[in-house]
Design an enzyme around this catalytic site. Structure first.
Site, short mmCIF file in Angstrom:
data_model
loop_
_atom_site.label_atom_id
_atom_site.label_comp_id
_atom_site.label_asym_id
_atom_site.label_seq_id
_atom_site.Cartn_x
_atom_site.Cartn_y
_atom_site.Cartn_z
N ARG A 1 0.84 -1.20 0.00
CA ARG A 1 0.00 0.00 0.00
C ARG A 1 0.88 1.24 0.00
NH1 ARG A 1 -3.87 -0.66 5.00
NH2 ARG A 1 -1.89 -1.11 6.00
N ARG B 1 -1.27 9.34 11.35
CA ARG B 1 -2.70 9.36 11.66
C ARG B 1 -2.91 10.17 12.94
NH1 ARG B 1 -3.00 3.61 10.55
NH2 ARG B 1 -1.23 3.15 9.22
N ASP C 1 -6.68 5.56 14.91
CA ASP C 1 -5.52 4.96 14.26
C ASP C 1 -5.74 4.76 12.76
OD1 ASP C 1 -3.42 4.82 15.94
OD2 ASP C 1 -3.62 2.70 16.46
N ASN C 2 -6.98 4.86 12.32
CA ASN C 2 -7.29 4.68 10.91
C ASN C 2 -7.68 5.99 10.23
OD1 ASN C 2 -6.81 1.95 11.10
ND2 ASN C 2 -8.96 1.39 11.38
N ASP D 1 -6.16 2.17 5.68
CA ASP D 1 -6.62 1.17 6.66
C ASP D 1 -8.12 0.96 6.66
OD1 ASP D 1 -4.08 0.63 7.36
OD2 ASP D 1 -4.06 1.78 9.19
#
Length: 340
Positions: free
Chosen positions: A17, A24, A94-95, A104
């Site tokens: 990716r 983040r 976190d995403n 994510d």
């Protein structure tokens, strides 16, 4: 959690990716929580320098400007998600990218039937990250970001970030309406546009109309045929919608609204076709590709990739594969989790 004691060999893949940045909200949260304030300052300064060139690094209010940028861009991103029926699935801090890019997204999904409570992640029992909750979750995460950078702010600057966060809902609503006006072929603004959109979505919810194809069908039908209620079964999503008891009144509202903006039907249709994707990655399409790939046939994977590089244009191979038709009944049984 779904393992039943019977192991099964499955094909796997290594996925690379790429993104401009993997920082983040959580990247800053962890430093604030652990009291590593100097490192927090260094990291935010680095992010500003490399990813927010419009911010003056020497400005005493640069952290407030940084926060404003993230709030504005996050509101815009989630408005885009809502406009195509995209549900991220796990919208924790976190995403959530500080650059407001999509990273994510594991158990994501697109709406088939319009259901505001749609939850793509079968392990999200509480529906925390449902489609309709995404705008509020965005604000929740931005509040966490505000807390994370608070050690870098003066008391006056903290108040400024409070004022910025209060603007989130205004920015989101403005972006949302800008897009949904275009989705309906509207190029001007009127005070009652929000009501026009809200009634349409409520009808779609109550009739189970397909989110993607309803907007496509409205863009495909001529105003003349719409006014006469001459809706063929080929326009299957709109054909479903017209069964609603409010449809006639909404249709007349829409026709009057288009008439007032004084544009041709052709202009309306062009704008709608440029705004509303005809093809999305539906779960049943992905499952067909997976089933074939397990047999070393990657043709469906490649076809989906080709089609989704230009989702707004009618493509013969997509039509031949029924990608713009009503999803098969078996697709309702598909479940997606974080391990999917």
């Amino acid at each position: 959690m779904f393992y039943d004691g019977h192991p099964q060999i499955e094909r796997a893949a290594v996925v690379l990716r790429l993104a401009k940045s993997w920082f983040r909200i959580g990247s800053l949260e962890i430093l604030e929580k652990s009291g590593e304030i100097e490192l927090l300052k260094q990291l935010v300064d680095f992010i500003i320098k490399h990813h927010f060139p419009s911010i003056n690094e020497g400005d005493v209010d640069k952290y407030v400007d940084f926060y404003w940028n993230v709030v504005n861009q996050t509101a815009s991103l989630i408005a885009l998600w809502q406009s195509v029926g995209f549900a991220h699935g796990v919208c924790n801090t976190d995403n959530f990218s500080l650059l407001s890019i999509i990273i994510d997204y594991g158990p994501f999904g697109f709406l088939d039937e319009y259901n505001p409570g749609f939850v793509p992640n079968t392990s999200d029992d509480e529906g925390r990250y449902s489609y309709e909750n995404q705008p509020d979750i965005g604000k929740f995460n931005l509040k966490k970001l505000q807390t994370a950078i608070s050690p870098l702010l003066t008391e006056k600057q903290k108040q400024s970030t409070d004022d910025v966060l209060k603007q989130y809902s205004v920015i989101y609503k403005t972006k949302f309406m800008d897009i949904f006006r275009r989705k309906l072929g509207l190029i001007t603004e009127e005070s009652d546009d929000e009501n026009l959109v809200a009634i349409l979505l409520k009808m779609m919810e109550e009739t189970g109309s397909d989110f993607t194809m309803t907007f496509c069908n409205i863009g495909e039908i001529s105003l003349n045929n719409l006014s006469k209620n001459n809706i063929s079964k080929n326009l299957w999503a709109l054909f479903t919608l017209k069964k609603h008891k409010w449809f006639k009144d909404w249709k007349n509202m829409y026709l009057d609204r288009i008439k007032r903006q004084n544009t041709s039907d052709r202009q309306r249709q062009i704008l709608m076709k440029q705004t509303n994707p005809r093809y999305i990655l539906r779960n049943w399409m992905a499952q067909l590709a997976i089933t074939k790939a397990e047999k070393n046939d990657f043709s469906e994977v490649r076809k989906i990739l080709r089609i989704l590089t230009d989702p707004f244009s009618i493509q013969k191979e997509a039509e031949d594969s029924h990608y713009a038709l009503k999803p098969p009944s078996w697709s309702k049984q598909l479940k997606v989790s974080c391990s999917s």
